[in-house]
Design a protein around this motif. Structure first.
Motif, PDB file in Angstrom:
ATOM      1  N   GLN A   1       5.021  25.834 -19.815  1.00  0.00           N
ATOM      2  CA  GLN A   1       4.960  25.418 -18.342  1.00  0.00           C
ATOM      3  C   GLN A   1       5.041  23.823 -18.078  1.00  0.00           C
ATOM      4  OE1 GLN A   1       1.316  27.081 -16.864  1.00  0.00           O
ATOM      5  NE2 GLN A   1       1.399  26.277 -14.821  1.00  0.00           N
ATOM      6  N   VAL A   2       5.647  23.639 -17.194  1.00  0.00           N
ATOM      7  CA  VAL A   2       5.806  22.298 -16.823  1.00  0.00           C
ATOM      8  C   VAL A   2       4.934  21.661 -15.778  1.00  0.00           C
ATOM      9  CG1 VAL A   2       7.233  20.477 -15.742  1.00  0.00           C
ATOM     10  CG2 VAL A   2       8.289  22.380 -17.200  1.00  0.00           C
ATOM     11  N   GLN A   3       4.115  20.653 -16.134  1.00  0.00           N
ATOM     12  CA  GLN A   3       3.100  19.850 -15.348  1.00  0.00           C
ATOM     13  C   GLN A   3       3.455  18.549 -15.264  1.00  0.00           C
ATOM     14  OE1 GLN A   3      -0.640  21.391 -16.535  1.00  0.00           O
ATOM     15  NE2 GLN A   3      -0.924  22.619 -14.546  1.00  0.00           N
ATOM     16  N   LEU A   4       3.284  17.960 -14.026  1.00  0.00           N
ATOM     17  CA  LEU A   4       3.298  16.696 -13.908  1.00  0.00           C
ATOM     18  C   LEU A   4       2.176  16.266 -13.018  1.00  0.00           C
ATOM     19  CD1 LEU A   4       6.897  16.374 -12.491  1.00  0.00           C
ATOM     20  CD2 LEU A   4       6.345  15.898 -14.819  1.00  0.00           C
ATOM     21  N   VAL A   5       1.476  15.106 -13.544  1.00  0.00           N
ATOM     22  CA  VAL A   5       0.050  14.755 -13.214  1.00  0.00           C
ATOM     23  C   VAL A   5       0.243  13.151 -12.858  1.00  0.00           C
ATOM     24  CG1 VAL A   5      -2.259  14.353 -13.256  1.00  0.00           C
ATOM     25  CG2 VAL A   5      -1.105  16.635 -14.311  1.00  0.00           C
ATOM     26  N   GLU A   6       0.223  12.986 -11.556  1.00  0.00           N
ATOM     27  CA  GLU A   6       0.425  11.500 -10.995  1.00  0.00           C
ATOM     28  C   GLU A   6      -1.029  10.875 -10.839  1.00  0.00           C
ATOM     29  OE1 GLU A   6       3.198  13.589  -8.389  1.00  0.00           O
ATOM     30  OE2 GLU A   6       1.326  13.945  -8.922  1.00  0.00           O
ATOM     31  N   SER A   7      -1.214   9.487 -11.158  1.00  0.00           N
ATOM     32  CA  SER A   7      -2.395   8.884 -10.936  1.00  0.00           C
ATOM     33  C   SER A   7      -2.056   7.403 -10.739  1.00  0.00           C
ATOM     34  CB  SER A   7      -3.177   9.186 -12.288  1.00  0.00           C
ATOM     35  OG  SER A   7      -2.565   8.403 -13.329  1.00  0.00           O
ATOM     36  N   GLY A   8      -3.155   6.696 -10.203  1.00  0.00           N
ATOM     37  CA  GLY A   8      -3.182   5.250  -9.959  1.00  0.00           C
ATOM     38  C   GLY A   8      -3.044   4.804  -8.572  1.00  0.00           C
ATOM     39  N   GLY A   9      -2.771   5.844  -7.689  1.00  0.00           N
ATOM     40  CA  GLY A   9      -2.822   5.382  -6.103  1.00  0.00           C
ATOM     41  C   GLY A   9      -4.248   4.642  -5.821  1.00  0.00           C
ATOM     42  N   GLY A  10      -4.177   4.067  -4.561  1.00  0.00           N
ATOM     43  CA  GLY A  10      -5.347   3.539  -4.177  1.00  0.00           C
ATOM     44  C   GLY A  10      -4.792   2.718  -2.907  1.00  0.00           C
ATOM     45  N   SER A  11      -5.949   1.795  -2.228  1.00  0.00           N
ATOM     46  CA  SER A  11      -5.761   0.914  -1.207  1.00  0.00           C
ATOM     47  C   SER A  11      -5.523  -0.531  -1.941  1.00  0.00           C
ATOM     48  CB  SER A  11      -7.024   1.184  -0.141  1.00  0.00           C
ATOM     49  OG  SER A  11      -6.882   2.592   0.136  1.00  0.00           O
ATOM     50  N   VAL A  12      -4.560  -1.244  -1.212  1.00  0.00           N
ATOM     51  CA  VAL A  12      -4.597  -2.532  -1.596  1.00  0.00           C
ATOM     52  C   VAL A  12      -4.325  -3.246  -0.223  1.00  0.00           C
ATOM     53  CG1 VAL A  12      -3.710  -2.053  -3.824  1.00  0.00           C
ATOM     54  CG2 VAL A  12      -2.120  -2.392  -2.114  1.00  0.00           C
ATOM     55  N   HIS A  13      -4.188  -4.361  -0.273  1.00  0.00           N
ATOM     56  CA  HIS A  13      -3.992  -5.328   0.881  1.00  0.00           C
ATOM     57  C   HIS A  13      -2.407  -5.655   0.579  1.00  0.00           C
ATOM     58  CE1 HIS A  13      -7.663  -5.881   2.734  1.00  0.00           C
ATOM     59  NE2 HIS A  13      -8.214  -5.973   1.521  1.00  0.00           N
ATOM     60  N   VAL A  14      -1.972  -6.359   1.764  1.00  0.00           N
ATOM     61  CA  VAL A  14      -0.340  -6.722   1.443  1.00  0.00           C
ATOM     62  C   VAL A  14      -0.218  -7.770   0.464  1.00  0.00           C
ATOM     63  CG1 VAL A  14       1.108  -8.074   3.014  1.00  0.00           C
ATOM     64  CG2 VAL A  14      -0.059  -6.310   4.023  1.00  0.00           C
ATOM     65  N   GLY A  15       0.684  -7.778  -0.389  1.00  0.00           N
ATOM     66  CA  GLY A  15       1.074  -8.341  -1.374  1.00  0.00           C
ATOM     67  C   GLY A  15       0.477  -7.983  -2.697  1.00  0.00           C
ATOM     68  N   GLY A  16      -0.277  -7.073  -2.847  1.00  0.00           N
ATOM     69  CA  GLY A  16      -1.017  -6.533  -3.867  1.00  0.00           C
ATOM     70  C   GLY A  16       0.031  -5.724  -4.614  1.00  0.00           C
ATOM     71  N   SER A  17      -0.673  -5.273  -5.828  1.00  0.00           N
ATOM     72  CA  SER A  17       0.164  -4.477  -6.832  1.00  0.00           C
ATOM     73  C   SER A  17      -0.568  -3.307  -7.275  1.00  0.00           C
ATOM     74  CB  SER A  17       0.287  -5.422  -8.214  1.00  0.00           C
ATOM     75  OG  SER A  17       1.047  -6.339  -7.773  1.00  0.00           O
ATOM     76  N   LEU A  18       0.052  -2.154  -7.805  1.00  0.00           N
ATOM     77  CA  LEU A  18      -0.342  -1.157  -8.231  1.00  0.00           C
ATOM     78  C   LEU A  18       0.555  -0.478  -9.217  1.00  0.00           C
ATOM     79  CD1 LEU A  18      -1.618   1.127  -5.103  1.00  0.00           C
ATOM     80  CD2 LEU A  18      -3.121   0.115  -7.035  1.00  0.00           C
ATOM     81  N   ARG A  19       0.053   0.319 -10.232  1.00  0.00           N
ATOM     82  CA  ARG A  19       0.645   0.697 -11.298  1.00  0.00           C
ATOM     83  C   ARG A  19       0.511   2.360 -11.052  1.00  0.00           C
ATOM     84  NH1 ARG A  19       1.692   0.392 -17.740  1.00  0.00           N
ATOM     85  NH2 ARG A  19       3.410  -0.702 -17.096  1.00  0.00           N
ATOM     86  N   LEU A  20       1.560   3.208 -10.781  1.00  0.00           N
ATOM     87  CA  LEU A  20       1.470   4.706 -10.822  1.00  0.00           C
ATOM     88  C   LEU A  20       1.826   5.193 -12.125  1.00  0.00           C
ATOM     89  CD1 LEU A  20       2.831   5.647  -7.211  1.00  0.00           C
ATOM     90  CD2 LEU A  20       0.580   4.676  -7.918  1.00  0.00           C
ATOM     91  N   SER A  21       0.937   6.118 -12.463  1.00  0.00           N
ATOM     92  CA  SER A  21       1.525   6.777 -13.801  1.00  0.00           C
ATOM     93  C   SER A  21       1.624   8.308 -13.414  1.00  0.00           C
ATOM     94  CB  SER A  21       0.392   6.769 -14.988  1.00  0.00           C
ATOM     95  OG  SER A  21       0.137   5.557 -15.019  1.00  0.00           O
TER      96      SER A  21
END
Length: 114
Positions: free
Chosen positions: A1-21
């Motif tokens: 069974q295939v599963q994909l699980v995302e994480s790493g989202g959130g709220s940032v200000h303009v110019g900010g950075s995030l890493r999604l997994s």
């Protein structure tokens, strides 16, 4: 069974950075195509970036700001997002197509506040 699980989202200000997994089970991200899509408020889902083996691509709308990469040992694909803009606000989805199905994660919300 295939599963994909995302994480790493959130709220940032303009110019900010995030890493999604995107952590996969049931498939190997080393050989399968894995893509990031996003769907902003009132918009259709759009492709953001794709990685297959040693080949990767990033859509023009995010080129120079977003990078897709992979950690085979963790069976995880990343989306590094820098210099975020309000128009990047969306639910980001991980996807892996196969010959008979499209596999999707549940999505992770990214909100960029001005």
């Amino acid at each position: 069974q295939v599963q994909l699980v995302e994480s790493g989202g959130g709220s940032v200000h303009v110019g900010g950075s995030l890493r999604l997994s995107c952590t996969a089970s049931g498939i190997s991200v080393s050989v399968r195509t894995v893509a990031w899509y996003r769907q902003g408020p009132g918009k259709e889902r759009e492709l953001v970036a794709t990685i297959t083996g040693d080949t990767f691509s990033v859509e023009d709308s995010v080129k120079g700001r977003f990078t897709i990469s992979r950690d085979s040992a963790k069976n995880t694909v990343y989306l590094d997002m820098n210099n975020l803009k309000p128009e990047d606000t969306a639910i980001y989805y991980c996807n892996s197509p196969s010959w008979d199905a499209q596999y999707w994660g549940q999505g992770t919300q990214v909100t960029v506040a001005s």
